[in-house]
Design a protein around this motif. Structure first.
Motif, PDB file in Angstrom:
ATOM      1  N   THR A 142      27.188   5.267  11.680  1.00 44.70           N
ATOM      2  CA  THR A 142      27.930   5.833  12.809  1.00 44.70           C
ATOM      3  C   THR A 142      27.398   7.223  13.165  1.00 44.70           C
ATOM      4  OG1 THR A 142      29.652   6.687  11.325  1.00 44.70           O
ATOM      5  CG2 THR A 142      30.042   4.533  12.364  1.00 44.70           C
ATOM      6  N   GLY A 143      26.954   7.974  12.145  1.00 46.74           N
ATOM      7  CA  GLY A 143      26.368   9.292  12.411  1.00 46.74           C
ATOM      8  C   GLY A 143      25.122   9.194  13.258  1.00 46.74           C
ATOM      9  N   MET A 144      24.264   8.234  12.933  1.00 51.14           N
ATOM     10  CA  MET A 144      23.048   8.045  13.742  1.00 51.14           C
ATOM     11  C   MET A 144      23.414   7.617  15.163  1.00 51.14           C
ATOM     12  SD  MET A 144      20.378   8.876  12.093  1.00 51.14           S
ATOM     13  CE  MET A 144      21.260  10.128  11.196  1.00 51.14           C
ATOM     14  N   GLY A 145      24.411   6.743  15.279  1.00 51.59           N
ATOM     15  CA  GLY A 145      24.851   6.316  16.609  1.00 51.59           C
ATOM     16  C   GLY A 145      25.405   7.466  17.424  1.00 51.59           C
ATOM     17  N   LEU A 146      26.202   8.309  16.786  1.00 51.27           N
ATOM     18  CA  LEU A 146      26.768   9.460  17.492  1.00 51.27           C
ATOM     19  C   LEU A 146      25.694  10.468  17.856  1.00 51.27           C
ATOM     20  CD1 LEU A 146      29.981   9.931  15.347  1.00 51.27           C
ATOM     21  CD2 LEU A 146      29.914   9.332  17.782  1.00 51.27           C
ATOM     22  N   TRP A 147      24.772  10.684  16.957  1.00 51.46           N
ATOM     23  CA  TRP A 147      23.709  11.660  17.196  1.00 51.46           C
ATOM     24  C   TRP A 147      22.826  11.216  18.353  1.00 51.46           C
ATOM     25  CZ3 TRP A 147      19.350  12.700  13.089  1.00 51.46           C
ATOM     26  CH2 TRP A 147      18.501  13.708  13.540  1.00 51.46           C
ATOM     27  N   HIS A 148      22.379   9.992  18.336  1.00 52.35           N
ATOM     28  CA  HIS A 148      21.429   9.521  19.353  1.00 52.35           C
ATOM     29  C   HIS A 148      22.096   9.062  20.643  1.00 52.35           C
ATOM     30  CE1 HIS A 148      18.049  10.072  16.732  1.00 52.35           C
ATOM     31  NE2 HIS A 148      18.661   9.399  15.779  1.00 52.35           N
ATOM     32  N   GLY A 149      23.378   8.700  20.557  1.00 52.40           N
ATOM     33  CA  GLY A 149      24.038   8.217  21.754  1.00 52.40           C
ATOM     34  C   GLY A 149      24.944   9.218  22.419  1.00 52.40           C
ATOM     35  N   TYR A 150      25.226  10.311  21.743  1.00 51.42           N
ATOM     36  CA  TYR A 150      26.246  11.215  22.257  1.00 51.42           C
ATOM     37  C   TYR A 150      25.821  12.679  22.242  1.00 51.42           C
ATOM     38  CZ  TYR A 150      30.831  13.525  22.489  1.00 51.42           C
ATOM     39  OH  TYR A 150      31.883  14.337  22.814  1.00 51.42           O
ATOM     40  N   ARG A 151      25.242  13.136  21.149  1.00 51.64           N
ATOM     41  CA  ARG A 151      24.917  14.548  20.997  1.00 51.64           C
ATOM     42  C   ARG A 151      23.447  14.738  20.652  1.00 51.64           C
ATOM     43  NH1 ARG A 151      28.999  18.521  20.532  1.00 51.64           N
ATOM     44  NH2 ARG A 151      27.164  19.810  20.746  1.00 51.64           N
ATOM     45  N   ARG A 152      22.574  14.421  21.576  1.00 48.25           N
ATOM     46  CA  ARG A 152      21.138  14.603  21.329  1.00 48.25           C
ATOM     47  C   ARG A 152      20.765  16.067  21.154  1.00 48.25           C
ATOM     48  NH1 ARG A 152      17.981   9.775  23.923  1.00 48.25           N
ATOM     49  NH2 ARG A 152      19.684   8.309  24.069  1.00 48.25           N
ATOM     50  N   ASP A 153      21.623  16.948  21.668  1.00 47.66           N
ATOM     51  CA  ASP A 153      21.348  18.375  21.541  1.00 47.66           C
ATOM     52  C   ASP A 153      21.417  18.851  20.090  1.00 47.66           C
ATOM     53  OD1 ASP A 153      24.129  17.853  21.660  1.00 47.66           O
ATOM     54  OD2 ASP A 153      24.548  19.947  22.162  1.00 47.66           O
ATOM     55  N   PHE A 154      22.000  18.053  19.212  1.00 50.10           N
ATOM     56  CA  PHE A 154      22.050  18.418  17.797  1.00 50.10           C
ATOM     57  C   PHE A 154      20.654  18.516  17.185  1.00 50.10           C
ATOM     58  CE2 PHE A 154      26.594  16.906  16.571  1.00 50.10           C
ATOM     59  CZ  PHE A 154      27.116  18.053  17.128  1.00 50.10           C
ATOM     60  N   SER A 155      19.684  17.840  17.761  1.00 49.91           N
ATOM     61  CA  SER A 155      18.333  17.846  17.203  1.00 49.91           C
ATOM     62  C   SER A 155      17.752  19.251  17.111  1.00 49.91           C
ATOM     63  CB  SER A 155      17.405  16.969  18.050  1.00 49.91           C
ATOM     64  OG  SER A 155      17.826  15.634  17.976  1.00 49.91           O
ATOM     65  N   ALA A 156      18.181  20.133  17.983  1.00 49.96           N
ATOM     66  CA  ALA A 156      17.647  21.490  17.993  1.00 49.96           C
ATOM     67  C   ALA A 156      18.550  22.482  17.260  1.00 49.96           C
ATOM     68  CB  ALA A 156      17.475  21.955  19.440  1.00 49.96           C
ATOM     69  N   ASN A 157      19.602  21.996  16.644  1.00 52.67           N
ATOM     70  CA  ASN A 157      20.577  22.874  16.013  1.00 52.67           C
ATOM     71  C   ASN A 157      20.351  22.928  14.502  1.00 52.67           C
ATOM     72  OD1 ASN A 157      22.942  24.048  14.933  1.00 52.67           O
ATOM     73  ND2 ASN A 157      24.099  23.410  16.738  1.00 52.67           N
ATOM     74  N   PHE A 158      20.048  24.134  13.998  1.00 46.96           N
ATOM     75  CA  PHE A 158      19.810  24.316  12.564  1.00 46.96           C
ATOM     76  C   PHE A 158      21.012  23.890  11.726  1.00 46.96           C
ATOM     77  CE2 PHE A 158      20.597  27.016   8.863  1.00 46.96           C
ATOM     78  CZ  PHE A 158      19.556  26.595   8.054  1.00 46.96           C
ATOM     79  N   LEU A 159      22.213  24.235  12.177  1.00 44.75           N
ATOM     80  CA  LEU A 159      23.410  23.893  11.405  1.00 44.75           C
ATOM     81  C   LEU A 159      23.582  22.383  11.263  1.00 44.75           C
ATOM     82  CD1 LEU A 159      25.985  26.539  12.661  1.00 44.75           C
ATOM     83  CD2 LEU A 159      24.845  26.421  10.431  1.00 44.75           C
ATOM     84  N   PHE A 160      23.208  21.637  12.297  1.00 46.64           N
ATOM     85  CA  PHE A 160      23.301  20.178  12.196  1.00 46.64           C
ATOM     86  C   PHE A 160      22.339  19.660  11.136  1.00 46.64           C
ATOM     87  CE2 PHE A 160      21.946  15.907  13.506  1.00 46.64           C
ATOM     88  CZ  PHE A 160      23.158  15.256  13.355  1.00 46.64           C
TER      89      PHE A 160
END
Length: 134
Positions: free
Chosen positions: A64-82
């Motif tokens: 579900t984390g991968m689904g949320l990351w790629h389907g909802y919050r792609r901006d997390f890819s650039a976030n160090f905290l993520f």
């Protein structure tokens, strides 16, 4: 679809972290009242049930984390905290693998609560990170 993934993700995170809180705050102190010869068998059964839930939680949280990351919050890819959150999740999984295969399966039950406490503290840090970046 995203709301369903988020609900499932939060449910399984709560299941794992809630189980750790229960173990540390309620189960462990109550075990002092049980005789030593009964404690081991009881703990083996309780941990056995809980650890099945943890294995399921790890799988569901990853998917579900991968689904949320790629389907909802792609901006997390650039976030160090993520990325720190992902690293801490990996540490939690590795810690649990150690607990399961090297302590639980070898009946070294007395060492488990200390490592559960470490995972619980890491989970609290993850909750802080998520509340900052959400």
């Amino acid at each position: 679809m995203i709301k369903s993934l988020l609900f499932i993700h939060l449910f399984f995170a709560t299941l794992w972290v809630g189980g750790m809180a229960y173990t540390l705050l309620f189960l462990r102190p109550s075990l002092r009242e049980i005789q030593e010869n009964q404690r081991s068998g009881f703990l083996k059964r309780v941990y056995g049930r809980f650890f099945l839930a943890v294995w399921l939680s790890i799988i569901v949280l990853f998917l579900t984390g991968m689904g949320l990351w790629h389907g909802y919050r792609r901006d997390f890819s650039a976030n160090f905290l993520f990325h720190l959150k992902l690293f801490l999740f990996a540490i939690m999984v590795l810690n649990f693998v150690y607990i399961y295969f090297f302590l639980y399966r070898k009946n070294k039950l007395s060492a488990i609560p200390n490592l559960v406490a470490i995972n619980f503290l890491i989970a609290m840090v993850i909750y802080l990170i998520i509340s900052w970046i959400a």
